[in-house]
Design a protein around this motif. Structure first.
Motif, PDB file in Angstrom:
ATOM      1  N   LYS A  35      43.267   7.501  86.563  1.00  0.00           N
ATOM      2  CA  LYS A  35      43.569   8.287  85.359  1.00  0.00           C
ATOM      3  C   LYS A  35      43.856   9.738  85.720  1.00  0.00           C
ATOM      4  N   LYS A  36      43.084  10.270  86.645  1.00  0.00           N
ATOM      5  CA  LYS A  36      43.256  11.665  87.056  1.00  0.00           C
ATOM      6  C   LYS A  36      44.576  11.886  87.779  1.00  0.00           C
ATOM      7  N   TYR A  37      44.979  10.912  88.602  1.00  0.00           N
ATOM      8  CA  TYR A  37      46.153  11.100  89.464  1.00  0.00           C
ATOM      9  C   TYR A  37      47.362  10.283  89.030  1.00  0.00           C
ATOM     10  N   GLY A  38      47.392   9.851  87.766  1.00  0.00           N
ATOM     11  CA  GLY A  38      48.591   9.251  87.194  1.00  0.00           C
ATOM     12  C   GLY A  38      48.978   7.890  87.741  1.00  0.00           C
ATOM     13  N   THR A  39      47.968   7.076  88.044  1.00  0.00           N
ATOM     14  CA  THR A  39      48.212   5.722  88.525  1.00  0.00           C
ATOM     15  C   THR A  39      47.618   4.753  87.512  1.00  0.00           C
ATOM     16  N   ASP A  40      48.126   3.546  87.477  1.00  0.00           N
ATOM     17  CA  ASP A  40      47.690   2.539  86.520  1.00  0.00           C
ATOM     18  C   ASP A  40      46.196   2.238  86.693  1.00  0.00           C
ATOM     19  N   PRO A  41      45.366   2.578  85.694  1.00  0.00           N
ATOM     20  CA  PRO A  41      43.922   2.372  85.819  1.00  0.00           C
ATOM     21  C   PRO A  41      43.531   0.893  85.895  1.00  0.00           C
ATOM     22  N   PHE A  42      44.278   0.011  85.241  1.00  0.00           N
ATOM     23  CA  PHE A  42      43.970  -1.414  85.290  1.00  0.00           C
ATOM     24  C   PHE A  42      44.184  -1.946  86.713  1.00  0.00           C
ATOM     25  N   LYS A  43      45.291  -1.580  87.332  1.00  0.00           N
ATOM     26  CA  LYS A  43      45.545  -2.009  88.707  1.00  0.00           C
ATOM     27  C   LYS A  43      44.462  -1.474  89.640  1.00  0.00           C
ATOM     28  N   ALA A  44      44.050  -0.249  89.402  1.00  0.00           N
ATOM     29  CA  ALA A  44      43.001   0.347  90.227  1.00  0.00           C
ATOM     30  C   ALA A  44      41.691  -0.420  90.076  1.00  0.00           C
ATOM     31  N   ARG A  45      41.347  -0.796  88.841  1.00  0.00           N
ATOM     32  CA  ARG A  45      40.112  -1.560  88.605  1.00  0.00           C
ATOM     33  C   ARG A  45      40.164  -2.906  89.314  1.00  0.00           C
ATOM     34  N   ILE A  46      41.296  -3.600  89.186  1.00  0.00           N
ATOM     35  CA  ILE A  46      41.420  -4.931  89.779  1.00  0.00           C
ATOM     36  C   ILE A  46      41.333  -4.835  91.303  1.00  0.00           C
ATOM     37  N   ALA A  47      42.060  -3.891  91.886  1.00  0.00           N
ATOM     38  CA  ALA A  47      42.003  -3.719  93.348  1.00  0.00           C
ATOM     39  C   ALA A  47      40.587  -3.357  93.779  1.00  0.00           C
ATOM     40  N   GLY A  48      39.916  -2.506  93.012  1.00  0.00           N
ATOM     41  CA  GLY A  48      38.542  -2.129  93.334  1.00  0.00           C
ATOM     42  C   GLY A  48      37.591  -3.312  93.289  1.00  0.00           C
ATOM     43  N   LEU A  49      37.742  -4.150  92.294  1.00  0.00           N
ATOM     44  CA  LEU A  49      36.870  -5.318  92.174  1.00  0.00           C
ATOM     45  C   LEU A  49      37.071  -6.303  93.322  1.00  0.00           C
ATOM     46  N   LEU A  50      38.319  -6.476  93.768  1.00  0.00           N
ATOM     47  CA  LEU A  50      38.638  -7.516  94.737  1.00  0.00           C
ATOM     48  C   LEU A  50      38.731  -7.045  96.187  1.00  0.00           C
ATOM     49  N   HIS A  51      38.615  -5.756  96.427  1.00  0.00           N
ATOM     50  CA  HIS A  51      38.903  -5.234  97.769  1.00  0.00           C
ATOM     51  C   HIS A  51      38.002  -5.826  98.863  1.00  0.00           C
ATOM     52  N   ASP A  52      36.789  -6.219  98.532  1.00  0.00           N
ATOM     53  CA  ASP A  52      35.831  -6.702  99.540  1.00  0.00           C
ATOM     54  C   ASP A  52      35.503  -8.189  99.408  1.00  0.00           C
ATOM     55  N   ILE A  53      36.386  -8.990  98.835  1.00  0.00           N
ATOM     56  CA  ILE A  53      36.049 -10.402  98.639  1.00  0.00           C
ATOM     57  C   ILE A  53      35.894 -11.160  99.952  1.00  0.00           C
ATOM     58  N   ALA A  54      36.384 -10.607 101.046  1.00  0.00           N
ATOM     59  CA  ALA A  54      36.210 -11.245 102.357  1.00  0.00           C
ATOM     60  C   ALA A  54      35.157 -10.533 103.206  1.00  0.00           C
ATOM     61  N   ARG A  55      34.498  -9.547 102.670  1.00  0.00           N
ATOM     62  CA  ARG A  55      33.601  -8.682 103.443  1.00  0.00           C
ATOM     63  C   ARG A  55      32.397  -9.396 104.036  1.00  0.00           C
ATOM     64  N   ASP A  56      31.909 -10.417 103.385  1.00  0.00           N
ATOM     65  CA  ASP A  56      30.710 -11.107 103.855  1.00  0.00           C
ATOM     66  C   ASP A  56      30.988 -12.199 104.887  1.00  0.00           C
ATOM     67  N   PHE A  57      32.249 -12.427 105.232  1.00  0.00           N
ATOM     68  CA  PHE A  57      32.552 -13.462 106.223  1.00  0.00           C
ATOM     69  C   PHE A  57      32.059 -13.041 107.593  1.00  0.00           C
ATOM     70  N   ASP A  58      31.554 -13.996 108.366  1.00  0.00           N
ATOM     71  CA  ASP A  58      31.196 -13.694 109.745  1.00  0.00           C
ATOM     72  C   ASP A  58      32.480 -13.654 110.587  1.00  0.00           C
ATOM     73  N   ASP A  59      32.348 -13.254 111.834  1.00  0.00           N
ATOM     74  CA  ASP A  59      33.522 -13.069 112.699  1.00  0.00           C
ATOM     75  C   ASP A  59      34.373 -14.329 112.798  1.00  0.00           C
ATOM     76  N   ASN A  60      33.734 -15.484 112.985  1.00  0.00           N
ATOM     77  CA  ASN A  60      34.490 -16.732 113.124  1.00  0.00           C
ATOM     78  C   ASN A  60      35.265 -17.059 111.864  1.00  0.00           C
ATOM     79  N   GLU A  61      34.607 -16.930 110.705  1.00  0.00           N
ATOM     80  CA  GLU A  61      35.280 -17.200 109.436  1.00  0.00           C
ATOM     81  C   GLU A  61      36.442 -16.238 109.222  1.00  0.00           C
ATOM     82  N   MET A  62      36.252 -14.966 109.563  1.00  0.00           N
ATOM     83  CA  MET A  62      37.310 -13.972 109.378  1.00  0.00           C
ATOM     84  C   MET A  62      38.528 -14.338 110.231  1.00  0.00           C
ATOM     85  N   LEU A  63      38.288 -14.681 111.480  1.00  0.00           N
ATOM     86  CA  LEU A  63      39.396 -15.048 112.364  1.00  0.00           C
ATOM     87  C   LEU A  63      40.056 -16.354 111.928  1.00  0.00           C
TER      88      LEU A  63
END
Length: 193
Positions: A35-63
């Motif tokens: 909102k402050k920098y003139g970007t779509d707030p909905f897109k920002a929320r969605i990207a923020g919610l989903l950015h770490d959906i793979a974060r808990d994978f161990d090394d083997n799963e990630m690869l």
């Protein structure tokens, strides 16, 4: 259209409570910055919610996921598979969550190491990930203040903090992060010759 309620229901079944709390914090912070920098707030929320959906994978799963998704894995990705969680999450966001917006997918993919060529949304997600309210690292308050005044300055500080942390821990420093940082300095004209 994908709703936040739908995403939260899916995320609550797949993410740890701690990671879900972080994702909500990033989404809230990203929305405010958008909102402050003139970007779509909905897109920002969605990207923020989903950015770490793979974060808990161990090394083997990630690869394994990177291979399954035909992602290019550099020697840095093989040495530190955690660096792949952004690109892996972007594919998962498309395939498992129905996100087809390329801006959102790029922001998710780039939130880990950045890029020389970051859109406003990419920058917002990168910064929001580092300054969301649950973050307590040294220097976070200063970066939060910067983010309210100058997004690029906050982004540069985020790169600086990340690089210091990587060096302190003795991890490999991803060259893309260095290039992204240097590109910001050149763009701002704030480097010394």
């Amino acid at each position: 259209m994908i709703t936040e309620e739908y995403l939260m229901q899916k995320l609550s079944r797949t993410m740890s409570e701690k990671l879900l709390r972080h994702a909500r914090g990033v989404a809230d912070t990203a929305e405010k910055l958008a909102k402050k920098y003139g970007t779509d707030p909905f897109k920002a929320r969605i990207a923020g919610l989903l950015h770490d959906i793979a974060r808990d994978f161990d090394d083997n799963e990630m690869l394994q996921r990177a291979k399954k998704y035909n992602l290019t894995v550099s020697e840095y990705g093989f040495a530190m598979p955690l660096l792949l969680h952004g690109p892996v999450a972007a594919v998962m966001a498309r395939e498992d969550y129905g996100i087809n917006d390329q801006e959102i997918l790029n922001a998710i993919a780039l939130h880990t190491v950045g890029s020389e060529y970051m859109s406003q949304l990419d920058k917002i997600i990168f910064v929001a990930d580092k300054i969301e309210p649950n973050r307590k690292h040294a220097g976070v308050e200063g970066i939060r203040r910067q983010a309210n005044v100058n997004l690029e300055a906050a982004l540069l500080s985020c790169f600086d903090e990340s690089i210091r942390y990587v060096l302190k821990m003795g991890f490999l420093l991803h060259p893309t992060s260095v290039k992204a940082r240097n590109s910001l300095l050149v763009d701002q004209g704030s480097f010394r010759k």
